[in-house]
Design a protein around this motif. Structure first.
Motif, PDB file in Angstrom:
ATOM      1  N   UNK A 389       0.915  -1.130  -0.009  1.00  0.00           N
ATOM      2  CA  UNK A 389      -0.040  -0.038   0.037  1.00  0.00           C
ATOM      3  C   UNK A 389       0.928   1.147   0.133  1.00  0.00           C
ATOM      4  N   UNK A 390       0.053   2.427  -0.308  1.00  0.00           N
ATOM      5  CA  UNK A 390       1.025   3.641  -0.284  1.00  0.00           C
ATOM      6  C   UNK A 390       0.126   4.725   0.063  1.00  0.00           C
ATOM      7  N   UNK A 391       0.655   6.075   0.506  1.00  0.00           N
ATOM      8  CA  UNK A 391      -0.341   7.020   0.711  1.00  0.00           C
ATOM      9  C   UNK A 391       0.838   8.288   0.700  1.00  0.00           C
ATOM     10  N   UNK A 393       2.139  11.363   2.545  1.00  0.00           N
ATOM     11  CA  UNK A 393       2.374  11.989   3.776  1.00  0.00           C
ATOM     12  C   UNK A 393       1.365  12.628   4.466  1.00  0.00           C
ATOM     13  N   UNK A 394       0.778  13.967   3.732  1.00  0.00           N
ATOM     14  CA  UNK A 394       0.090  14.621   4.256  1.00  0.00           C
ATOM     15  C   UNK A 394      -1.442  14.150   4.425  1.00  0.00           C
ATOM     16  N   UNK A 395      -1.683  12.719   3.929  1.00  0.00           N
ATOM     17  CA  UNK A 395      -3.019  12.078   4.336  1.00  0.00           C
ATOM     18  C   UNK A 395      -2.687  11.151   5.414  1.00  0.00           C
ATOM     19  N   UNK A 396      -2.053  11.058   6.089  1.00  0.00           N
ATOM     20  CA  UNK A 396      -1.654  10.281   7.178  1.00  0.00           C
ATOM     21  C   UNK A 396      -2.158  10.799   8.736  1.00  0.00           C
ATOM     22  N   UNK A 397      -2.874   9.968   9.410  1.00  0.00           N
ATOM     23  CA  UNK A 397      -3.038  10.255  10.683  1.00  0.00           C
ATOM     24  C   UNK A 397      -2.857   9.126  11.781  1.00  0.00           C
ATOM     25  N   UNK A 398      -2.432   9.529  12.974  1.00  0.00           N
ATOM     26  CA  UNK A 398      -2.148   8.503  13.903  1.00  0.00           C
ATOM     27  C   UNK A 398      -2.980   8.670  15.151  1.00  0.00           C
ATOM     28  N   UNK A 417      -5.741   8.285   4.953  1.00  0.00           N
ATOM     29  CA  UNK A 417      -7.100   8.732   4.320  1.00  0.00           C
ATOM     30  C   UNK A 417      -7.475   8.625   2.970  1.00  0.00           C
ATOM     31  N   UNK A 418      -6.309   8.457   2.308  1.00  0.00           N
ATOM     32  CA  UNK A 418      -6.558   8.207   0.857  1.00  0.00           C
ATOM     33  C   UNK A 418      -5.448   7.191   0.373  1.00  0.00           C
ATOM     34  N   UNK A 419      -5.562   5.944   0.346  1.00  0.00           N
ATOM     35  CA  UNK A 419      -4.465   5.189  -0.020  1.00  0.00           C
ATOM     36  C   UNK A 419      -4.237   5.175  -1.599  1.00  0.00           C
ATOM     37  N   UNK A 420      -3.431   3.979  -2.065  1.00  0.00           N
ATOM     38  CA  UNK A 420      -3.075   3.897  -3.526  1.00  0.00           C
ATOM     39  C   UNK A 420      -4.464   3.577  -4.253  1.00  0.00           C
ATOM     40  N   UNK A 421      -5.637   3.062  -3.726  1.00  0.00           N
ATOM     41  CA  UNK A 421      -6.765   2.656  -4.380  1.00  0.00           C
ATOM     42  C   UNK A 421      -7.922   3.624  -4.074  1.00  0.00           C
ATOM     43  N   UNK A 422      -7.343   5.000  -3.412  1.00  0.00           N
ATOM     44  CA  UNK A 422      -8.316   6.163  -3.295  1.00  0.00           C
ATOM     45  C   UNK A 422      -9.449   5.656  -2.204  1.00  0.00           C
ATOM     46  N   UNK A 424      -9.938   4.847   2.327  1.00  0.00           N
ATOM     47  CA  UNK A 424      -9.473   5.175   3.597  1.00  0.00           C
ATOM     48  C   UNK A 424      -9.283   3.835   4.401  1.00  0.00           C
ATOM     49  N   UNK A 425      -7.995   3.625   4.891  1.00  0.00           N
ATOM     50  CA  UNK A 425      -7.834   2.223   5.340  1.00  0.00           C
ATOM     51  C   UNK A 425      -7.075   2.677   6.813  1.00  0.00           C
TER      52      UNK A 425
END
Length: 567
Positions: A389-391, A393-398, A417-422, A424-425
């Protein structure tokens, strides 16, 4: 490069020493012969103090000064009020000479008429001069004992000689010119008018040679290791040269890194002068100009080194990646690695019983760049990584899970919030220690934690530490620290790690708690912040004045504006 015989090498070394004596003899007369502080039998030893020793001694004295003000045991005894304390700590047979102890200064009567603050300033300027003389002495030894020594020259190819020594001869010429101008200033008057104007002139006109030398250091170190492995005669001769008394037990590599150590230390010495000069004075203007030029050079050195190492690292990482679906280009001039490593992904039902089951945990490997996260799985061979998977960095939350029981103390939730398949995971991840967890959370989402405050928003009673043992970073998110560095603490873990921001340059990173001491005195902490802010304000004022003269708005210095989130 022409090979020299032993006799030619010896003649060259004698010529260099004679040449240096001609230009620097007056300096030795002022700095050494007139110094009553040191007994005659110790003068000869002081003449041959190498920069490595001088630098370590100076840094140790900074630590001792702070320890005494903190009420901690030091090498000396008794309690002395600042600023006289700094002078007392330097005023010993085994430390560095003082301007006020020169015979010419004593005979002049200046010590009776000068204000204490001016004496302190004279000492700061004098230290810059004496440390440059020591630095040049070490460069001279690098040249005569290693660079021009037939024992090495005759065992190396011309390309290997260039790899090892780069443009060190240009560095030496720059240092010699600089030292001569400093000497002439002291010869003009024993009351030093200024040195920062000389620093600024040389930084603009001659110090560019430092940048190319420092950028080449990565190749220098790599090729030195290669030559040691491949060339038995070189290895044998190098060992013999390193063990000779004149080297004083110092390694060859300690001489090779001198230029970068010197340019960074020179910046701090000018910074120290800037802290002590009177505000809105001509000396403050020259100190600001000198500091800005040195800061520019140090920044270019750091950026050059980082750019080369980052590009090599990206190329190396891309070769190990396997994309099963959507391919993501890794190599980019605007991308660099922030952190990488293995964590455990927790999956399945989250009951207390299954928490203890190893089947719940699956190892995944994270590659975090400044603008991208790759979630991968190591191949069975261990050499390749399959991208899962990929994302951005600005769309990461912890989300930290430390308040949900001991079982989840080292666990946290990573949301894409928006991975490589658009889509949220979320991933529930577990690390080996609490410090590892905090380091990952900070790297993944640096502006979303409550405790990560910068020096621009810290209070005088905020925690500060001083480095008492140098540490070289082992991971991309770590900070290399030098003895006497002062850092503002942003985060501290129970298992021996701290996240800090160095006061003099704002660099951030993690380092072991064992290499620092907490600064106990509130007065010292407040003074450190005040001096830091004064330097920043003085530079902003100078930038504003230049911008106004050109009809432009002054550029604002970047300020840290972290936001808060629940832990």
């Amino acid at each position: 490069m022409q090979l020299l015989s032993f006799e030619q090498s010896h003649t060259f070394e004698t010529h260099i020493q004679t040449h240096r004596h001609t230009h620097i003899c007056s300096m030795h007369m002022i700095l050494l012969s007139e110094c009553e502080l040191i007994p005659d039998q110790d003068l000869t030893q002081l003449k041959y103090v190498l920069y490595q020793e001088y630098r370590d001694t100076s840094k140790q004295q900074e630590i001792e000064q702070r320890r005494q003000r903190d009420g901690l045991p030091t090498a000396g005894s008794g309690v002395t009020a600042a600023p006289a304390l700094q002078l007392q700590l330097r005023n010993s047979m085994h430390s560095l000479s003082l301007w006020q102890n020169l015979e010419a200064v004593k005979d002049s009567g200046l010590l009776k008429t000068l204000e204490p603050k001016e004496i302190i300033l004279q000492e700061a300027m004098f230290e810059l001069v004496t440390s440059e003389a020591s630095y040049y002495k070490s460069l001279e030894l690098l040249e005569t004992h290693f660079l021009r020594n037939p024992l090495l020259v005759n065992t190396l190819s011309q390309s290997d000689m260039h790899f090892l020594f780069s443009n060190i001869e240009d560095i030496m010429k720059a240092s010699e010119r600089f030292l001569m101008d400093l000497e002439h200033r002291i010869e003009e008057s024993i009351l030093i008018s200024d040195v920062c104007d000389i620093v600024q002139t040389h930084a603009v006109n001659h110090f560019q040679v430092f940048i190319s030398y420092v950028i080449n250091q990565a190749y220098q170190e790599k090729n030195y290791r290669r030559i040691l492995q491949e060339n038995a005669l070189f290895r044998e001769n190098m060992s013999m040269l390193e063990n000779q008394p004149k080297v004083k037990g110092l390694s060859f590599t300690s001489f090779l890194i001198l230029p970068f150590q010197r340019i960074t230390r020179l910046k701090l010495l000018v910074q120290n002068i800037l802290k002590k000069v009177e505000e809105n004075s001509e000396r403050e203007k020259t100190a600001i100009s000198a500091h800005q030029e040195l800061e520019r050079i140090v920044k270019e050195c750091n950026e050059g080194v980082r750019k080369m190492s980052r590009t090599e690292e990206l190329i190396s990482i891309e070769k190990t990646l396997e994309f099963k679906s959507k391919s993501v280009p890794v190599i980019s001039h605007s991308r660099w690695l922030l952190k990488k490593g293995e964590v455990q992904q927790m999956s399945g039902p989250k009951s207390t019983r299954t928490m203890r089951s190893r089947k719940l945990y699956h190892p995944i490997y994270l590659f975090l760049f400044n603008n991208l996260l790759l979630i991968t799985k190591r191949s069975s061979s261990g050499e390749k990584f399959q991208v899962l998977d990929s994302c951005s960095r600005s769309m990461l939350r912890t989300e930290d899970l430390e308040d949900q029981g001991q079982m989840l103390a080292c666990a946290f939730v990573l949301k894409l919030l928006e991975n490589q398949e658009d889509r949220e995971v979320s991933y529930m991840l577990k690390t080996e220690s609490i410090s590892d967890k905090l380091r990952w959370i900070y790297a993944l989402t640096p502006n979303r934690r409550t405790r990560f405050l910068s020096t621009s928003t810290s209070q005088p009673d905020s925690a500060q530490v001083q480095c008492i043992q140098s540490y070289s970073s082992q991971e991309p998110d770590e900070l290399s620290v030098e003895m006497a560095d002062v850092l503002h603490i942003l985060e501290c873990t129970d298992d021996g790690w701290m996240l800090g921001e160095r006061l003099h340059d704002g660099e951030r990173g993690w380092f072991p708690t064992r290499v620092v001491e907490k600064i106990m005195s509130a007065e010292v902490r407040a003074q450190n912040l005040k001096e830091c802010q004064r330097i920043q304000q003085a530079q902003e004022g100078a930038q504003g004045a230049r911008a106004a003269s050109r009809g432009r708005r002054p550029a604002k210095s970047p300020q840290y504006t972290p936001t808060w989130t629940d832990l």
